[in-house]
Write a protein that holds these residues in place. Sequence first.
Motif: not given
Length: 227
Positions: A207-227
């Motif tokens: 669950r910790k690995a899943m939470e970490n991955l979800r955070n990274k995916q959200e960060e990636e999504s926000e970065w894509q939106k800001s481009k």
Amino acid sequence: MEEYQDQSLRGKVFHKLRENILSGVYQDHEELREAAIGEEMGVSRTPVREALRQLELEGLVTLVPNRGAYVTGISSKDVRDIYEIRSMLEGLCARWATEHITQKEIEALEEVILLSEFYLKKPGQEQARQVAELDGKFHKILYEASNSRILEHVLSDFHKYVKMARTLSVEEQDRAVKSVEEHREILEAIRNKDAGRAEALADRHIRKAMENLRNKQEEESEWQKSK
């Protein structure tokens, strides 16, 4: 004999194509051409065609009539679902491993952890690659130690499906360090024959690995939106 050889070739092509899809060699929506794959692997189009049908059953390929085969791959939702299921099954695996593990397997887990701690001190991509490989080895030993062929098979397949996600998860130094610490806690619970604690720790680890991955995916999504 000829039928056996055909099945062997199909299996060879299937495993190679699945590995290439799950490791990102083939990208989502990329066309898989029978002739090109057959030439690359040194086989006829028949085992390639059969392997593609098998991959379609696994949901990794889509066969479009009169057009061809296209990579479906593993979606973000698939990864989340797999981690959710894994958290429960990995807990069960740790519980059963506590009951059946051998001294040799305990020593193998200890060695994996020591190597992981060694590579955590090495900077760069080499660290991430080695730690990810050792993470896979740690879980593989646990699967075998569970003494359940069925559970081992299911969890091994899940592990392959999220190969890229697992590597991404331990690329971050903080998460990599915590992951290895969690492995050691699981091992200590198993060594102490505390099946309940081993199960809870293994569930929390995924669950910790899943939470970490979800955070990274959200960060990636926000970065894509800001481009």
